[in-house]
Design a protein around this motif. Structure first.
Motif, PDB file in Angstrom:
ATOM      1  N   LYS A 193     -34.849 -62.285  32.970  1.00 33.53           N
ATOM      2  CA  LYS A 193     -34.405 -61.394  32.211  1.00 33.53           C
ATOM      3  C   LYS A 193     -34.343 -62.157  30.768  1.00 33.53           C
ATOM      4  CE  LYS A 193     -32.069 -58.389  34.615  1.00 33.53           C
ATOM      5  NZ  LYS A 193     -32.375 -57.017  34.485  1.00 33.53           N
ATOM      6  N   LEU A 195     -34.179 -61.744  26.354  1.00 35.44           N
ATOM      7  CA  LEU A 195     -33.425 -61.295  25.106  1.00 35.44           C
ATOM      8  C   LEU A 195     -34.258 -61.839  24.138  1.00 35.44           C
ATOM      9  CD1 LEU A 195     -31.314 -60.580  23.258  1.00 35.44           C
ATOM     10  CD2 LEU A 195     -30.644 -62.934  23.112  1.00 35.44           C
ATOM     11  N   ILE A 206     -33.821 -56.224  25.097  1.00 35.47           N
ATOM     12  CA  ILE A 206     -33.458 -56.805  26.427  1.00 35.47           C
ATOM     13  C   ILE A 206     -34.589 -56.305  27.134  1.00 35.47           C
ATOM     14  CG2 ILE A 206     -32.146 -56.771  28.619  1.00 35.47           C
ATOM     15  CD1 ILE A 206     -30.624 -58.096  26.306  1.00 35.47           C
ATOM     16  N   GLU A 208     -37.338 -57.355  30.957  1.00 34.88           N
ATOM     17  CA  GLU A 208     -37.449 -58.022  32.365  1.00 34.88           C
ATOM     18  C   GLU A 208     -38.785 -58.514  32.462  1.00 34.88           C
ATOM     19  OE1 GLU A 208     -35.135 -57.156  36.271  1.00 34.88           O
ATOM     20  OE2 GLU A 208     -37.155 -56.351  36.432  1.00 34.88           O
ATOM     21  N   TYR A 303     -30.107 -65.254  29.939  1.00 36.27           N
ATOM     22  CA  TYR A 303     -31.301 -64.714  29.388  1.00 36.27           C
ATOM     23  C   TYR A 303     -32.171 -65.560  28.583  1.00 36.27           C
ATOM     24  CZ  TYR A 303     -28.719 -60.027  29.722  1.00 36.27           C
ATOM     25  OH  TYR A 303     -28.078 -58.995  30.122  1.00 36.27           O
TER      26      TYR A 303
END
Length: 355
Positions: A193, A195, A206, A208, A303
């Motif tokens: 994840k 940020l 956000i 991935e 994150y």
């Protein structure tokens, strides 16, 4: 099917003269019958799971060879059920080889490969591990590329330094060449994840990242996604990369990509630079270093945080960092959603409290 004859064969210790004979399994009628039965009856996964559970009790060389059949079944069926036994065997072989090369270093003989007949007479399993190791590495990759749980299982073995040593510090050998790829898998992220914050525009999102083993690859795919999804909102009018380089980053191997490089649009840093909008000396010290694994990016609340700064000193990297080490990997960065202004301010405030 009764496999006792096959197991007797697989557990019988391999003599030195048979090491390097990769057809030894196919010379066994017991193996040919069992393998044929498992394929024709639709029981290949059940059979390979049973084999995998017994790998570490087999002769080390024959176990390495049989791992090839187990890996074949994994690739054909896309089923990693037999993976743990293969990874256990890899760890066993890896430790044997590490100990062998450490012994050679003590004897100041580590610059060249030893006389393996002498090695066999001293420690037979060192020689057995060596001659079966490349096949075992290839088999291990069939599982590690498809199953993040098995990557963790390998990591929990605590042999990271030994794997890297075998990949980087040993003499060149066809029996050691594929450990490089296993070493890459130690650094390969899974559904990481992200940020991503852009202070100059008070924006963020956000995302991935998956199946990437270095941050240069992540940065390339991240900038591609920004160019495709946000463009001028993030100060990027176009994603400037050669099409062959883009294909390489997504798992293809175009012939005309080698020797090229990519110049980043942003200067990607960790969260310690917030709330900077331009790049300075402090920011240089807090770069997301391209050679490091994505999992090493400093994280907050689960994150990994990347801060995009408008271009400072030019930063570029060779496309070799974008090469995908196995066809089963699925490298990507995917934007999930953009932050609203309130969320951006909340993250900025949280980071300010930390730094």
């Amino acid at each position: 099917m009764d496999t006792r004859e096959l197991m007797d064969f697989l557990c019988k210790e391999t003599e030195y003269g048979d090491l390097g004979n990769e057809n030894i399994l196919h010379e066994s009628e017991a193996f040919r019958e069992a393998a044929g039965w498992s394929i024709n009856s639709g029981n290949i996964i059940k059979f390979t799971v049973e084999l995998s559970d017994s790998l570490c009790s087999m002769d080390l060389y024959k176990a390495s060879l049989i791992s090839n059949f187990i890996g074949f079944a994994c690739e054909q069926e896309e089923d990693t059920s037999a993976g743990r036994g293969v990874i256990d065997l890899f760890a066993k072989a890896c430790i044997n080889l590490y100990n062998m090369f450490q012994s050679l270093e003590e004897d100041e003989e580590c610059d060249e490969l030893p006389d393996f007949e002498e090695v066999y007479n001293k420690k037979p399993d060192w020689a057995r591990a060596y001659f079966g190791f490349n096949i075992l590495c290839v088999s291990s990759m069939a599982f590690l590329t498809r199953d993040a749980g098995l990557r963790k299982f390998l990591g929990d073995k605590g042999i990271s330094e030994e794997i890297t040593y075998l990949a980087e510090e040993t003499p060149e050998s066809p029996y050691l060449k594929s450990v490089y790829y296993v070493d890459c898998m130690q650094r390969t992220c899974n559904n990481l994840k992200l940020l991503v914050l852009y202070p100059a525009g008070q924006r963020g999102f956000i995302a991935e990242a998956n199946d990437l083993n270095n941050c240069f690859h992540l940065i390339f795919l991240l900038e591609e996604q920004i160019g495709e999804n946000f463009g001028r909102k993030y100060g990027m009018s176009v994603f400037e990369a050669d099409n062959s380089v883009i294909c390489l980053a997504h798992g293809e191997y175009p012939k005309d990509c080698w020797g090229k490089s990519y110049v980043t649009h942003f200067t990607e840093c960790n969260y310690s630079v917030m709330p900077s909008t331009t790049c300075g000396n402090n920011e240089i010290m807090n770069l997301v270093w391209g050679e490091m694994p994505p999992d090493c990016i400093p994280a907050i609340d689960g994150y990994a945080v990347i801060v995009l700064l408008d271009k400072g000193p030019q930063r570029s990297f060779d496309v070799n960092f974008l090469a995908v080490p196995h066809s089963a990997l699925n490298p990507y960065v995917e934007i999930e959603r953009e932050l609203d202004s309130g969320e951006y301010n909340q993250w900025a405030a949280k980071i300010a409290e930390i730094i």
